[in-house]
Every structure is written in structure tokens, then in C-alpha cells.
Design an enzyme around this catalytic site. Sequence first.
Site, PDB file in Angstrom:
ATOM      1  N   GLU A  32      -9.834  -0.930   5.085  1.00 21.16           N
ATOM      2  CA  GLU A  32     -10.491  -0.503   6.314  1.00 21.16           C
ATOM      3  C   GLU A  32     -11.870  -1.176   6.445  1.00 21.16           C
ATOM      4  O   GLU A  32     -12.406  -1.714   5.470  1.00 21.16           O
ATOM      5  CB  GLU A  32     -10.646   1.024   6.305  1.00 21.16           C
TER       6      GLU A  32
ATOM      7  N   HIS B  49      -7.746  -3.713  10.041  1.00 24.87           N
ATOM      8  CA  HIS B  49      -7.387  -3.667   8.609  1.00 24.87           C
ATOM      9  C   HIS B  49      -6.153  -4.525   8.329  1.00 24.87           C
ATOM     10  O   HIS B  49      -5.319  -4.728   9.208  1.00 24.87           O
ATOM     11  CB  HIS B  49      -7.185  -2.222   8.124  1.00 24.87           C
TER      12      HIS B  49
ATOM     13  N   ASP C 113      -7.863  -1.413  14.087  1.00 31.63           N
ATOM     14  CA  ASP C 113      -9.266  -1.521  13.646  1.00 31.63           C
ATOM     15  C   ASP C 113      -9.499  -2.762  12.776  1.00 31.63           C
ATOM     16  O   ASP C 113     -10.560  -2.923  12.176  1.00 31.63           O
ATOM     17  CB  ASP C 113      -9.709  -0.258  12.900  1.00 31.63           C
TER      18      ASP C 113
ATOM     19  N   ASP D  37       0.830  -1.197   0.000  1.00 28.80           N
ATOM     20  CA  ASP D  37       0.000   0.000   0.000  1.00 28.80           C
ATOM     21  C   ASP D  37       0.865   1.248   0.000  1.00 28.80           C
ATOM     22  O   ASP D  37       2.087   1.169   0.122  1.00 28.80           O
ATOM     23  CB  ASP D  37      -0.968  -0.008   1.206  1.00 28.80           C
TER      24      ASP D  37
HETATM   25  C1  F6R Z   1       1.421  -1.231   6.059  1.00 25.91           C
HETATM   26  C2  F6R Z   1       0.151  -1.942   6.198  1.00 25.91           C
HETATM   27  C3  F6R Z   1      -0.681  -1.794   7.406  1.00 25.91           C
HETATM   28  C4  F6R Z   1       0.098  -2.051   8.694  1.00 25.91           C
HETATM   29  C5  F6R Z   1      -0.804  -1.893   9.912  1.00 25.91           C
HETATM   30  C6  F6R Z   1      -0.047  -2.088  11.200  1.00 25.91           C
HETATM   31  O1  F6R Z   1       2.007  -1.511   4.797  1.00 25.91           O
HETATM   32  O2  F6R Z   1      -0.202  -2.623   5.297  1.00 25.91           O
HETATM   33  O3  F6R Z   1      -1.751  -2.688   7.347  1.00 25.91           O
HETATM   34  O4  F6R Z   1       0.641  -3.338   8.650  1.00 25.91           O
HETATM   35  O5  F6R Z   1      -1.364  -0.611   9.891  1.00 25.91           O
HETATM   36  O6  F6R Z   1       0.908  -1.078  11.323  1.00 25.91           O
HETATM   37  P1  F6R Z   1       2.073  -1.225  12.407  1.00 25.91           P
HETATM   38  O7  F6R Z   1       2.845  -2.423  12.040  1.00 25.91           O
HETATM   39  O8  F6R Z   1       2.892   0.039  12.250  1.00 25.91           O
HETATM   40  O9  F6R Z   1       1.405  -1.344  13.726  1.00 25.91           O
END
Ligand code: F6R
Length: 257
Positions: free
Chosen positions: A143, A138, A136, A67
Site C-alpha cells: 500500500e 498498490h 490506490d 499475498d
Molecule cells: C491480489 C493482488 C492485488 C490485486 C489488486 C487488484 O493477489 O496482489 O494487488 O491484484 O488489488 O485487484 P483486482 O484484480 O481484483 O481489481
Amino acid sequence: MRIAILPDNEAIGKVGADLIEELFNRKPEAILGLATGSSPLPIYQEVIRRHRGGKVSFAKGRAFTLDEYVGLPVEHPQRYRNFIRQEFTDQVDFRDEEVNSPEGNAEDLAQACADYDQAIKDAGGVDLQILGIGSDGHIAFNEPGGSLASRTHVGVLTEQTRTDNARFFDDDLNQVPTHCVTQGLGTIMEARRLVLVAQGDNKAEAVRQMVEGAISAHWPATIMQMHPDAWILLDEQAASKLKLSDYYREVWEKSNL
Ligand code: F6R
């Protein structure tokens, strides 16, 4: 799902690195799916160590990130394209032109998303996809409330995700982009193996839903229950709300890697 409840980041890094090392030694031209954020860093750090020790090479490999934020300046350190190079791919021998990211600054974002989805298919699909999970629920930036079958698309970040990620933007919510481009859940589910990492109390509810909740767009990571080869690497805090944690520990101990 193969659920590993592990003592610390070192143990998480080792299991994740074992899977990546095994893949690239068996299939040097493999395609690795990369997540950004904090969760996978212990894996990347262990893989970098092993690469430096001559145990694994990515010289013939390719990578696709999950992403990207929309609208960040090209040189911004939190642009995921820059983040993944700094934290991982530039520290091993991936060829830079083989590290692909969705384009968050394209004039025609919808076309760029369709092109990215197609590029993954044309490359033969992702062999091993590293994932984190948002508080949340995702995965990538899918989302709550989106399609469980979505393809790469433009999305709107939840207030929760923007607040969680403000730590990367001087704790200033106003600096966190509102939009993203993200591989869809349908895209991610086509990867041959999924390896999700979660640490800490603030992931415990999302982890409980992902592993033990009903499959629902309200908790997007629950779609992983439908994947035939999904690995979930947790620390004790992230696993703290799982009802069947004793059973998962027993299964993990009795299974071979
Ligand atoms: C990032 C991504 C997100 C993160 C998620 C957790 O490329 O795909 O889904 O993996 O937001 O973020 P962290 O690891 O920073 O807690």
C-alpha cells in the site's frame, strides 16, 4: 515498459497466455508468480483452455502467490490460497504441493514472511510474475507509503483497498480483513519478467501514475518503471488517462511479441 492497449479481456487473455505458454514450453520447470483478484482471470481462463488443448503443461512447474489475508478461516473461499486453486492451478496440471502461498494464519507472521521470501530465493526466483494493480496504486498488497525495497511482510490494508474488495465479501466492509501478508516490492522486482493487467475506469489514475508518474512510495506500482522487463496489459478504460497512448500503441504495433 512494454505497454499494450487492447480492445477487451479476450485480447488481454491471449497476450498473457502467449507469454506463459512460451515460458513453460521453453522451460518446463519454470516458476510462475500468481496474482489473485479479478484482473488476471482472463489470462488464467485462456491458459486453462490451452492446457486442455494440449498446448502447455505445468507438471514440472512451481508457483508462488503474491499475498494473503491475515486471519481468514482455512476453508474461506476468499483466502487467496483457496481462490488461486479454484480459479487456476487445480484446473491445470500444477502439482498442488508446488503451489505456494504466504501463510496468513501463522503464529509468528514475521517469521513466516521471512521464510516465504527465502523459499522464493531457494527455488531460483520467479520467472514470470502476474500482477494486478489496486485503485490506490498498490501491487500485491504493498500500500502507499511503504518501502520501495520491502521484502515479504505484514501490512495493513487501506480503507480504499478494503472498500474495493468488499465485493468479494458480500459487500460488507466489516468482513474484509484489515491485515495482509504480502511479497514486498523488493521481492517482486526480483522476478525476471513482470506482467501487470488492469481493466476499467477505476484503475485509470493508478495506471497513469504507474506509467507516466514520478517513482514514489505514494504510488507503489511506479517502482515497475525500474524493471527491465515489465509488460503492462490494459483495456481502453484503464489506459484512458495516459498522455502518450498513441505512441504506446505505435510502439506495440511495431514490436514483435
Ligand atoms: C491480489 C493482488 C492485488 C490485486 C489488486 C487488484 O493477489 O496482489 O494487488 O491484484 O488489488 O485487484 P483486482 O484484480 O481484483 O481489481
